[in-house]
Design a protein around this motif. Structure first.
Motif, PDB file in Angstrom:
ATOM      1  N   GLU A 388       0.800  -1.224   0.000  1.00  0.00           N
ATOM      2  CA  GLU A 388       0.000   0.000   0.000  1.00  0.00           C
ATOM      3  C   GLU A 388       0.835   1.278   0.000  1.00  0.00           C
ATOM      4  O   GLU A 388       0.288   2.379   0.016  1.00  0.00           O
ATOM      5  CB  GLU A 388      -0.948   0.005   1.198  1.00  0.00           C
ATOM      6  CG  GLU A 388      -1.927  -1.159   1.180  1.00  0.00           C
ATOM      7  CD  GLU A 388      -2.950  -1.067   2.294  1.00  0.00           C
ATOM      8  OE1 GLU A 388      -3.762  -0.124   2.272  1.00  0.00           O
ATOM      9  OE2 GLU A 388      -2.918  -1.939   3.193  1.00  0.00           O
ATOM     10  N   SER A 394      -1.591  -5.311  -5.692  1.00  0.00           N
ATOM     11  CA  SER A 394      -2.059  -6.551  -5.087  1.00  0.00           C
ATOM     12  C   SER A 394      -1.465  -7.691  -5.893  1.00  0.00           C
ATOM     13  O   SER A 394      -1.119  -7.529  -7.067  1.00  0.00           O
ATOM     14  CB  SER A 394      -3.590  -6.633  -5.109  1.00  0.00           C
ATOM     15  OG  SER A 394      -4.165  -5.593  -4.350  1.00  0.00           O
ATOM     16  N   PHE A 411      -6.718  -4.741  -2.947  1.00  0.00           N
ATOM     17  CA  PHE A 411      -7.844  -5.583  -2.563  1.00  0.00           C
ATOM     18  C   PHE A 411      -7.597  -6.116  -1.151  1.00  0.00           C
ATOM     19  O   PHE A 411      -6.536  -5.878  -0.561  1.00  0.00           O
ATOM     20  CB  PHE A 411      -8.002  -6.739  -3.546  1.00  0.00           C
ATOM     21  CG  PHE A 411      -8.334  -6.305  -4.944  1.00  0.00           C
ATOM     22  CD1 PHE A 411      -9.635  -5.979  -5.285  1.00  0.00           C
ATOM     23  CD2 PHE A 411      -7.346  -6.215  -5.919  1.00  0.00           C
ATOM     24  CE1 PHE A 411      -9.952  -5.567  -6.572  1.00  0.00           C
ATOM     25  CE2 PHE A 411      -7.649  -5.808  -7.214  1.00  0.00           C
ATOM     26  CZ  PHE A 411      -8.957  -5.482  -7.535  1.00  0.00           C
ATOM     27  N   LYS A 412      -8.538  -6.843  -0.616  1.00  0.00           N
ATOM     28  CA  LYS A 412      -8.337  -7.507   0.667  1.00  0.00           C
ATOM     29  C   LYS A 412      -7.662  -8.846   0.443  1.00  0.00           C
ATOM     30  O   LYS A 412      -7.954  -9.529  -0.536  1.00  0.00           O
ATOM     31  CB  LYS A 412      -9.679  -7.723   1.370  1.00  0.00           C
ATOM     32  CG  LYS A 412     -10.373  -6.455   1.830  1.00  0.00           C
ATOM     33  CD  LYS A 412     -11.690  -6.811   2.508  1.00  0.00           C
ATOM     34  CE  LYS A 412     -12.428  -5.541   2.937  1.00  0.00           C
ATOM     35  NZ  LYS A 412     -13.737  -5.874   3.564  1.00  0.00           N
ATOM     36  N   ILE A 413      -6.748  -9.222   1.346  1.00  0.00           N
ATOM     37  CA  ILE A 413      -6.167 -10.552   1.279  1.00  0.00           C
ATOM     38  C   ILE A 413      -7.300 -11.565   1.442  1.00  0.00           C
ATOM     39  O   ILE A 413      -8.109 -11.471   2.361  1.00  0.00           O
ATOM     40  CB  ILE A 413      -5.082 -10.743   2.355  1.00  0.00           C
ATOM     41  CG1 ILE A 413      -3.857  -9.890   2.007  1.00  0.00           C
ATOM     42  CG2 ILE A 413      -4.691 -12.212   2.495  1.00  0.00           C
ATOM     43  CD1 ILE A 413      -2.735  -9.952   3.004  1.00  0.00           C
ATOM     44  N   ASP A 415      -9.507 -12.017  -1.097  1.00  0.00           N
ATOM     45  CA  ASP A 415     -10.424 -11.741  -2.202  1.00  0.00           C
ATOM     46  C   ASP A 415     -10.063 -12.590  -3.413  1.00  0.00           C
ATOM     47  O   ASP A 415      -8.876 -12.852  -3.675  1.00  0.00           O
ATOM     48  CB  ASP A 415     -10.348 -10.259  -2.617  1.00  0.00           C
ATOM     49  CG  ASP A 415     -11.099  -9.337  -1.675  1.00  0.00           C
ATOM     50  OD1 ASP A 415     -11.811  -9.855  -0.790  1.00  0.00           O
ATOM     51  OD2 ASP A 415     -10.962  -8.104  -1.822  1.00  0.00           O
TER      52      ASP A 415
END
Length: 435
Positions: A388, A394, A411-413, A415
């Motif tokens: 980030e 990502s 993104f979220k880990i 996803d």
């Protein structure tokens, strides 16, 4: 009390380390540290497959003995511990105990026995319920069997992990459910020959094979992806390959250890299959799954390998177009059949090294062409890493094992993102999300 652990070698060793950490945390109150100098207990979880593993081990012991705090203990675990046993303590008096790869469940006992050596190969902990590790990620390792019955001439594993025993399927499914409830989305099933699962249990058990086990695990809610390592080409029957191809939760990436493309050398290695069988299984798999990715292991310069034998290996490499390749020059391991041959059939090191270079050069060419063909393809990527700051991105793997970076996206880990490949940088794939 603080624990420092150094893990060498394969995924099986990584899982053994997870078990030891969990056992010591729950039963003895240890907490993990990343600084060996502050640890009360230092564990070295060893590997015997790597080149010169004994030299590496004693070098590590010496370094830890210099920096450890007064009263801290050093334990040697794993495969090298299994085959060297008490010899380790004789050569390195700073070691407090030795624990073999087949005796992991004894860790909370052995730390209290100074100069203890627990390396029994017939010890059975296949039904032992280990304390749960604090897995907070989206991926987890899960043992389905221990040991190996194969007699490959070059391999020390049967002499360090004992005979093959399958872990009861209800234990595997129960642990998989717990992992899913804790947020795990992808399981990596572990065994020396995973697709030989069900060959032997130490307690009464229903008849089951690896395809059956895959079906049971895929029914677990929350588990979205299943991988496994390592299957053996000898046990890749049609039922297994068809389950692999049709089960939507099984990732379409497979490791098929070749070792040599020469039927003559494969026979000397005692691999149990020949070149024709291997290529037949690959062709069957690729007919079911044209986009499957295949990885392999190859040993170059095995005793008796002629130029013609090596040409057969290059032929298989060209025909299969492997996506990943772990390749090595042969080196003998103690307690193995090929070690007893001495210099018989030895391939001069300069010839073996030259062959390895040729093999790896051809594979690089294959990967370059494959990367170019990926441009425009769309994959479902499980996000495993994000950055980030600075160059934001990502990153994760596709269903068929391709590592893809997604620039300028966070993104979220965990996803799962639809990603189109737009570029490759030296074989590394770059993509953008498909909206």
């Amino acid at each position: 009390m603080k624990l420092y652990i150094e893990t060498l070698g394969c995924a099986m060793n990584m899982r053994d380390s997870e078990h030891m950490i969990a056992e010591l945390r729950s039963k003895e109150g240890y907490e993990l540290t990343h600084e060996a100098q502050e640890a009360d207990l230092i564990l070295i979880n060893t590997c015997s497959v790597r080149e010169k593993p004994e030299r590496k081990l004693f070098s590590e012991i010496g370094q830890f003995a210099k920096i450890k705090k007064p009263g801290a203990k050093i334990g040697v675990c794993g495969c090298t511990a299994s085959h060297m046993g008490e010899e380790i303590i004789k050569k390195a008096p700073s070691v407090n105990f030795v624990l073999g790869a087949r005796n992991v469940s004894k860790i909370s006992e052995v730390i209290h026995k100074n100069k203890a050596v627990e390396v029994e190969l017939d010890y059975d902990d296949s039904t032992y319920v280990f304390d749960a590790s604090r897995n907070t990620g989206v991926k987890a390792l899960l043992n389905i069997s221990i040991g190996c019955d194969k007699k490959c001439a070059y391999c020390i594993v049967p002499h360090t992990r004992g005979k093959e025993i399958s872990i009861p399927s209800d234990m595997i499914v129960s642990e998989a459910r717990k992992l899913a409830q804790n947020g795990v989305k992808e399981l990596m099933l572990l065994g020396q020959n995973v697709n030989n699962y069900g060959v032997r249990f130490s307690t009464k058990h229903k008849r089951i094979n690896f395809a059956d086990l895959l079906r049971e695990i895929s029914d677990i809610e929350g588990i979205q992806r299943i991988r496994f390592t390592s299957p053996h080409p000898l046990h890749m029957d049609d039922e297994f390959l068809e389950e692999f191809a049709t089960n939507t939760k099984v990732c379409k990436s497979i490791h098929m250890p070749l070792q040599s493309g020469s039927s003559n050398i494969l026979k000397k290695m005692r691999r149990g299959y020949n070149k024709e069988w291997y290529l037949n299984r690959v062709q069957k798999l690729q007919s079911l799954l044209p986009n499957v990715t295949i990885g392999t292991d190859i040993i170059v310069g095995f005793p008796g390998e002629s130029e013609e034998d090596f040409d057969h290996t290059m032929d298989v490499l060209q025909k299969v177009q492997f996506d990943t390749l772990y390749s090595f020059v042969y080196s003998p391991r103690p307690h193995t059949e090929s070690h007893l041959w001495g210099d018989e059939g030895r391939v001069p090191s300069e010839i073996a090294s030259a062959r390895l270079s040729r093999l790896q050069a051809m594979h690089r060419e294959i990967l370059t062409l494959k990367a170019k063909k990926e441009i425009g393809n769309t994959h479902q990527v499980l996000v495993e890493n994000i950055k980030e700051t600075g160059d934001v991105f990502s990153e994760g793997r596709s269903d068929n094992g391709k590592l893809i970076k997604i620039p300028d996206e966070v993104f979220k880990i965990g996803d799962i993102v639809s990603v189109k490949v737009i570029h490759n940088e030296g074989g590394s794939l770059i993509g953008r999300p498909v909206i």
